[in-house]
Design an enzyme around this catalytic site. Structure first.
Site, PDB file in Angstrom:
ATOM      1  N   LYS A 116      71.441  33.184 -17.440  1.00  0.00           N
ATOM      2  CA  LYS A 116      70.922  33.861 -16.254  1.00  0.00           C
ATOM      3  C   LYS A 116      71.842  33.602 -15.060  1.00  0.00           C
ATOM      4  O   LYS A 116      72.026  34.468 -14.213  1.00  0.00           O
ATOM      5  CB  LYS A 116      69.517  33.351 -15.922  1.00  0.00           C
ATOM      6  CG  LYS A 116      68.414  33.822 -16.870  1.00  0.00           C
ATOM      7  CD  LYS A 116      67.060  33.495 -16.245  1.00  0.00           C
ATOM      8  CE  LYS A 116      65.954  33.234 -17.247  1.00  0.00           C
ATOM      9  NZ  LYS A 116      65.460  34.360 -17.978  1.00  0.00           N
ATOM     10  N   HIS A 235      53.755  33.644 -16.885  1.00  0.00           N
ATOM     11  CA  HIS A 235      55.023  34.373 -16.786  1.00  0.00           C
ATOM     12  C   HIS A 235      55.328  35.213 -18.017  1.00  0.00           C
ATOM     13  O   HIS A 235      56.478  35.543 -18.303  1.00  0.00           O
ATOM     14  CB  HIS A 235      56.192  33.426 -16.504  1.00  0.00           C
ATOM     15  CG  HIS A 235      55.993  32.606 -15.269  1.00  0.00           C
ATOM     16  ND1 HIS A 235      55.876  33.185 -14.026  1.00  0.00           N
ATOM     17  CD2 HIS A 235      55.860  31.271 -15.086  1.00  0.00           C
ATOM     18  CE1 HIS A 235      55.701  32.231 -13.134  1.00  0.00           C
ATOM     19  NE2 HIS A 235      55.670  31.060 -13.750  1.00  0.00           N
ATOM     20  N   ARG A 292      68.449  43.650 -25.668  1.00  0.00           N
ATOM     21  CA  ARG A 292      67.782  43.988 -26.927  1.00  0.00           C
ATOM     22  C   ARG A 292      66.713  45.030 -26.643  1.00  0.00           C
ATOM     23  O   ARG A 292      66.509  45.417 -25.499  1.00  0.00           O
ATOM     24  CB  ARG A 292      67.105  42.739 -27.494  1.00  0.00           C
ATOM     25  CG  ARG A 292      66.164  42.135 -26.450  1.00  0.00           C
ATOM     26  CD  ARG A 292      65.306  41.023 -27.006  1.00  0.00           C
ATOM     27  NE  ARG A 292      64.765  40.187 -25.957  1.00  0.00           N
ATOM     28  CZ  ARG A 292      63.670  40.437 -25.242  1.00  0.00           C
ATOM     29  NH1 ARG A 292      62.989  41.564 -25.445  1.00  0.00           N
ATOM     30  NH2 ARG A 292      63.244  39.609 -24.321  1.00  0.00           N
TER      31      ARG A 292
HETATM   32  P1  ADP Z   1      62.120  35.066 -18.758  1.00  0.00           P
HETATM   33  O1  ADP Z   1      63.499  34.949 -19.301  1.00  0.00           O
HETATM   34  O2  ADP Z   1      61.254  33.947 -19.142  1.00  0.00           O
HETATM   35  O3  ADP Z   1      61.552  36.418 -18.980  1.00  0.00           O
HETATM   36  P2  ADP Z   1      62.452  35.873 -15.956  1.00  0.00           P
HETATM   37  O4  ADP Z   1      63.550  35.404 -15.078  1.00  0.00           O
HETATM   38  O5  ADP Z   1      62.533  37.265 -16.463  1.00  0.00           O
HETATM   39  O6  ADP Z   1      62.322  34.861 -17.151  1.00  0.00           O
HETATM   40  O7  ADP Z   1      61.086  35.666 -15.185  1.00  0.00           O
HETATM   41  C1  ADP Z   1      59.836  35.809 -15.840  1.00  0.00           C
HETATM   42  C2  ADP Z   1      58.748  36.087 -14.808  1.00  0.00           C
HETATM   43  O8  ADP Z   1      58.668  35.060 -13.820  1.00  0.00           O
HETATM   44  C3  ADP Z   1      58.923  37.353 -14.019  1.00  0.00           C
HETATM   45  O9  ADP Z   1      58.461  38.488 -14.699  1.00  0.00           O
HETATM   46  C4  ADP Z   1      58.137  37.052 -12.754  1.00  0.00           C
HETATM   47  O10 ADP Z   1      56.742  37.229 -12.982  1.00  0.00           O
HETATM   48  C5  ADP Z   1      58.358  35.586 -12.546  1.00  0.00           C
HETATM   49  N1  ADP Z   1      59.495  35.347 -11.626  1.00  0.00           N
HETATM   50  C6  ADP Z   1      60.794  35.251 -11.959  1.00  0.00           C
HETATM   51  N2  ADP Z   1      61.569  35.040 -10.880  1.00  0.00           N
HETATM   52  C7  ADP Z   1      60.750  34.976  -9.814  1.00  0.00           C
HETATM   53  C8  ADP Z   1      60.933  34.755  -8.411  1.00  0.00           C
HETATM   54  N3  ADP Z   1      62.137  34.541  -7.889  1.00  0.00           N
HETATM   55  N4  ADP Z   1      59.843  34.763  -7.615  1.00  0.00           N
HETATM   56  C9  ADP Z   1      58.613  34.960  -8.120  1.00  0.00           C
HETATM   57  N5  ADP Z   1      58.370  35.165  -9.433  1.00  0.00           N
HETATM   58  C10 ADP Z   1      59.415  35.170 -10.276  1.00  0.00           C
HETATM   59  P1  ADP Z   2      59.645  40.448 -23.284  1.00  0.00           P
HETATM   60  O1  ADP Z   2      60.127  40.493 -21.862  1.00  0.00           O
HETATM   61  O2  ADP Z   2      60.076  41.629 -24.073  1.00  0.00           O
HETATM   62  O3  ADP Z   2      58.224  40.089 -23.444  1.00  0.00           O
HETATM   63  P2  ADP Z   2      60.282  37.733 -24.025  1.00  0.00           P
HETATM   64  O4  ADP Z   2      61.564  37.101 -23.579  1.00  0.00           O
HETATM   65  O5  ADP Z   2      59.061  37.246 -23.382  1.00  0.00           O
HETATM   66  O6  ADP Z   2      60.494  39.289 -23.872  1.00  0.00           O
HETATM   67  O7  ADP Z   2      60.172  37.577 -25.587  1.00  0.00           O
HETATM   68  C1  ADP Z   2      60.153  38.640 -26.476  1.00  0.00           C
HETATM   69  C2  ADP Z   2      59.557  38.200 -27.749  1.00  0.00           C
HETATM   70  O8  ADP Z   2      60.396  37.267 -28.382  1.00  0.00           O
HETATM   71  C3  ADP Z   2      58.207  37.568 -27.567  1.00  0.00           C
HETATM   72  O9  ADP Z   2      57.337  38.094 -28.524  1.00  0.00           O
HETATM   73  C4  ADP Z   2      58.457  36.096 -27.792  1.00  0.00           C
HETATM   74  O10 ADP Z   2      57.393  35.503 -28.485  1.00  0.00           O
HETATM   75  C5  ADP Z   2      59.705  36.101 -28.639  1.00  0.00           C
HETATM   76  N1  ADP Z   2      60.586  35.013 -28.246  1.00  0.00           N
HETATM   77  C6  ADP Z   2      60.983  34.690 -27.011  1.00  0.00           C
HETATM   78  N2  ADP Z   2      61.816  33.639 -27.028  1.00  0.00           N
HETATM   79  C7  ADP Z   2      61.952  33.294 -28.325  1.00  0.00           C
HETATM   80  C8  ADP Z   2      62.684  32.284 -29.020  1.00  0.00           C
HETATM   81  N3  ADP Z   2      63.454  31.400 -28.371  1.00  0.00           N
HETATM   82  N4  ADP Z   2      62.589  32.234 -30.357  1.00  0.00           N
HETATM   83  C9  ADP Z   2      61.822  33.111 -31.022  1.00  0.00           C
HETATM   84  N5  ADP Z   2      61.103  34.069 -30.424  1.00  0.00           N
HETATM   85  C10 ADP Z   2      61.155  34.176 -29.099  1.00  0.00           C
END
Ligand code: ADP
Ligand code: ADP
Ligand code: MG
Length: 692
Positions: A116, A235, A292
């Protein structure tokens, strides 16, 4: 185009990819773990290869084993689905090295977006707006602390290699920073094998809005509009919709173009999602790019009429994108609800178990009619039956602790958001799951809530409305109990214990007729403590049969109403008439637990089968104890009486319901320890029976 591909995933996404393969005439190869030997995705593919033990590390994450399976089956390409190896650059690289096409972006693009922090540096260079924050290489704790102080609290700590909401920490005050940093690093190291963190300004009440992008190897890149995924718990997304409601055409175009710029900046190829976080005033900032197919891709398919897996396959086979930006059109509104085996009231803990009963609303499983010409057919199918169910499990399958506990994705389409919302609500009310706990009722409540209904969306919606979303629900107890009684009486052939009321064992005379008390305990799932039965309630329904055996009344809470019942047309279907009310519903019986689905609610009752309980508890020993504290209201035998197994011996009353204690075995009553009117404690011995 390929002749055969391997799907390196499981569950609904593997089934989803297999469906497009089938439609395009591409042979598909499944891989499976021990736990998945009989899984739906194995049946959905043309061939299957066993790749190891049940944990992901022993199977779906084994790069070498999966490559070997692709080679052995002659698969030309591998589709990684989402999760597992989908964003793993080593895997993409290993595919390439083995001469197998990885259906995803180039290794370099995965690498660029995999961190990230590095992605944010790239996006900064490409002039894509970023949330104020720190994403530098220097990870010295003092420096990070100073950066956080400079950004201003609250800040959000994120694992740079993170995903799935793991490793994130909100820090409210400078004093808390050091401890939060340590715990974020620990979780990052254990979940992702990398403890690098970044810091962002923590936005309050933001929306999560993301853009679907696609690029080909011929310089083409488009965006397939936006999705709002603000409704999240921990989240993690719960409800997703397309298009994102309430945004001006101008903001949408700006976001779309920023997303395409982000993709171009890393020479992206294939399907990707650029996630933005958006403030109340419409400012949006790049958050991350998922390289993806996304869990929520079906909402985009429904509003564009395109099959995104087909797009992925065509791009991977070096074809140009099927449509240009100008040719892409939006049609209506789509919403997806993720149905999980989990316990919302217990912090959304996953729940496991066999799906003893599974019924999803009428809809198209992801199947497109073979006559349809390519992608457009999905749109046609979507419009004809605008409910789509993507599921990786069938009735009888088990949700195991090894993988994501998703049961199904329920996706609806409507001409407008209101229409889609109404359809989603109806569809959720038609879902029936018996086995693990689910979030279905929780989803129904969010969908019905005022902020969701009015599209007042932000990522804090669930938390802020926690009390309302978890308040006890008013449920149709009386109606559901009438159906439970109908199912029980049907099962038992007219009465709860015998073929006709006249032979029934637990009946006793009252005013010239016969009555039978059916004791029920309502099982309340909404409790937030495991094993807590405080929400469970006892209910007594007394069914009275007139002498003619045909007319019945049902007494409940002191009210007596005419009662009749019949089997409905379908399996598990029952009808009951209670006074003037006609009730139709479905009852799924699991031992002595009756799961009733009626009037849009799901209720469960345990039949207090006192005869069976007495027999079980006594184990033929001849001791008879009170199943609950109460009063003795009738003693039906005297010492010396010779009784058969099941002969009613004594009637107790508790909480206005009667329980008949029957003989657990044939024998002679040697002692009666209580008389009519006596108060007895729970577990007190009532009579002594000498078993023959
Ligand atoms: P992940 O890889 O776990 O999806 P993200 O960076 O996409 O991580 O963040 C997941 C969620 O966390 C976002 O959909 C949002 O709800 C919250 N989030 C992420 N960054 C921020 C931020 N700077 N301020 C507030 N909420 C955030
Ligand atoms: P999305 O934003 O599409 O929900 P996520 O990052 O939350 O994406 O994860 C997508 C899917 O992959 C989810 O169903 C989660 O359970 C699975 N997943 C996320 N991280 C991992 C990991 N490290 N290993 C295996 N499965 C994962
Ligand atoms: Mg994300």
């Amino acid at each position: 185009m390929f002749n055969k591909i391997l799907i390196a995933n499981r569950g609904e996404i593997a089934c989803r990819v297999a469906a497009t393969c089938k439609r395009l005439g591409i042979a598909s190869v499944a891989v499976y773990s021990d736990a998945d030997a009989n899984a739906k995705h194995v049946a959905a593919c043309d061939e299957a290869v066993h790749i190891g033990g049940s944990t992901a590390a022993e199977s779906y994450l084994r790069v070498e084993r999966i490559i070997e399976a692709a080679r052995a089956t002659g698969a030309q390409a591998v589709h990684p689905g989402y999760g597992f190896l989908s964003e793993n650059e080593d895997f993409a690289h290993a595919c390439e090295a083995a001469g197998i096409v990885f259906i995803g972006p180039p290794v370099a693009a995965i690498a660029a977006m995999g961190s990230k922090a590095a992605a944010k540096a790239l996006m900064h260079a490409a002039a894509v707006p970023l949330v104020p924050g720190y994403h530098g290489d220097d990870q010295e704790p003092q420096l990070l602390h100073r950066e956080a102080d400079a950004i201003g609290y609250p800040v959000l700590l994120k694992a740079s290699a993170g995903g799935g909401g793991k490793g994130m920490r909100v820090v409210e005050r400078s004093e808390d920073f050091a401890a939060a940093l340590a715990s974020c690093k620990r979780e990052a190291a254990s979940s992702f094998g990398n403890d690098r963190v970044l810091i962002e300004k923590y936005l309050t009440r933001p929306r999560h809005v993301e853009v679907q992008v696609f690029a080909d190897r011929h310089g083409g890149a488009v965006y397939l509009f936006d999705r709002d995924c603000s409704v999240q718990r921990r989240h993690q997304k719960v409800l997703e919709e397309a298009p994102a409601p309430g945004l001006s055409a101008e903001i949408k175009r700006e976001m779309g173009e920023a997303a395409v710029a982000a993709a171009r900046a890393v020479n992206y190829v294939g399907a990707g999602t650029v996630e933005f976080i958006m403030t109340g005033s419409g400012d949006f900032y790049f958050m991350e790019m998922n390289t993806r197919l996304q869990v929520e891709h079906p909402v985009t398919e429904m509003v564009t009429g395109q099959d995104l897996v087909e797009w992925q396959l065509r791009v991977a086979a070096d074809e140009p994108l099927p449509l240009t930006q100008q040719q892409l059109k939006l049609d209506g509104h789509a919403i997806e609800a993720r149905i999980y085996a989990e316990h919302p009231a217990r912090g959304f803990l996953p729940s496991t178990g066999t799906l003893k009963h599974l019924r999803m609303p009428e809809g198209v499983e992801f199947v497109i009619d073979a006559a349809g010409s390519g992608a457009a057919a999905l749109g046609e199918a979507g419009r004809k039956a605008p409910v789509r169910i993507d599921s990786g499990v069938r009735e009888g399958d088990t949700i195991t602790p090894f993988y994501d506990p998703m049961i199904a994705k329920l996706i609806v389409h409507g001409a407008t958001r209101e229409e889609a919302l109404a359809r989603l609500s109806r569809a959720l009310h038609a879902c029936e799951v018996v086995g693990p706990h689910t979030n279905i009722e929780f989803l129904q409540r969010i969908v019905a809530s005022e902020p969701f209904a009015t599209a007042d969306l932000d990522t804090g919606l669930i938390e802020r409305h926690h009390d309302a979303l978890f308040a006890p629900l008013k449920k149709p107890f009386k109606e559901a109990l009438a159906l439970a009684c109908a199912a029980l009486l049907t099962r038992e052939g007219g009465t709860a214990h015998g073929a006709s009321p006249w032979d029934a064992l637990s009946l006793w005379r009252l005013n010239g007729g016969y009555t039978q008390t059916l004791g029920w305990r309502a099982i309340d799932d909404s409790s937030n403590k495991s094993g807590d039965k405080s929400g469970d309630k006892e209910h007594g329904f007394t069914v009275s049969f007139a002498r003619d055996g045909a007319t019945q009344t049902l007494d409940h809470d002191g009210v007596r109403e005419h009662f009749s019942w019949s089997n409905g047309t379908g399996a598990h279907e029952f009808r009951a008439t209670l006074g003037d009310a006609r009730i139709t519903g479905r009852v799924f019986v699991d031992g002595d637990t009756f799961h009733v689905f009626c009037l849009g609610a799901a209720l469960a009752f345990e039949w207090q089968n006192l005869l069976a309980h007495a027999a079980d508890a006594e184990g033929g020993e001849g001791r008879l104890t009170a199943p609950m504290p109460g009063k003795v209201i009738a003693v039906l035998v005297e010492p010396g009486a010779v009784v058969e197994k099941g002969t009613p011996l004594l009637v107790m009353e508790a909480m206005k319901m009667e329980h008949t204690i029957g003989a657990p075995a044939a024998g002679t009553v040697s002692e009666v320890l209580y008389g009519v009117g006596d108060q007895v404690a729970d577990g007190a011995q009532l009579l002594v029976l000498d078993v023959q």
